[in-house]
Design an enzyme around this catalytic site. Sequence first.
Site: not given
Ligand code: VAH
Length: 327
Positions: A12, A15-16, A38, A56, A146, A150, A176
């Site tokens: 990744g 990414g940011q 990436d 990938d 998401y 996690k 972030i």
């Molecule tokens: C999001 N930037 O917005 C991520 C992060 C806590 C937020 O995991 O999905």
Amino acid sequence: MTVETETILVTGASGQIGSELVPALRKIFGPDKVIASDVAEPALSLKNSGPFERLDVTSREDLARAIKNHRVKAIYHLAAILSATGEKFPQKAWEVNINGLYNVLEASRELGVKQIFCPSSIAVFGPATPRINTPQDTILSPTTIYGVTKVAGEHLADYYVKKYNLDVRGCRFPGIISNETLPGGGTTDYAVAIFYEAIIHRKYTCFLKPETRLPMMYMPDCLKSIIQLMAADFSRLKHHSNFNVTAMSFSAAELAAEIKKHLPDFSIDYRPDFRQAIADSWPESIDDRAAREEWDWQPDYDLPRMTADMLRILGEKQKQGKLTYPG
Ligand code: VAH
């Protein structure tokens, strides 16, 4: 203790976080020691600054090939689908966030990778979690795929620590904020977009309500937390892949007011969308004492200092004609 690494693999990397972690790690370990990877074609700056691999993470073979070819001894696994995009493509989010992590853990176990960093998120918390000063060890009841990936990822990673003595570490990151690579598909992305819109248009339409308060962190502190956690003495750690970390909490209105101190003609209006329900399920503030006690975590940036730095850097980029923003 940082393992003396033959090489480090960052997934990744476009990414940011990845796009800033790669240069930071190259500064410490040397450009050729850090393999950026990436699934997408990288920005030229990334491609021309050291080894890059199209990778990938959902392909175990791809991963094993990269680890063997580059004698990888540490992996910073940042490849992920974030909260808002995950709600649009839940199956893809599971495929990348869980199968990708499983592949990293299995390939690491089989091929002798010594250390893995895999980020978690405050998205693991949900409506049943105490929202103020959310504890390190508490109810995890996420409402997004998401967040589900996690939570599952934290348990999977901790299983590999206990079962195989794999050195896996991770932080539950808040939103972030950064000025290198625009974030993609997150709920906290408003706190990045607002700076670009303030500089370019002097106005911003926010997709969250003014009173929506969320835990946040400036990118320099995010990089510091990753590097510091990975260098910590493993024997001090009571937690592994799920450290609460934070630097500040603010509402969208408080962020706008801080920007207005620098740009008095900046204005904001609010048009909440589907991301409001995601933000409402997350904590307002985080208790990160475990990180402070186990590996001396300490942020450097608060809201005023972060705002001034973001506006200074983006203002410089605009003057140099280098401010790229699709908005
Ligand atoms: C999001 N930037 O917005 C991520 C992060 C806590 C937020 O995991 O999905």
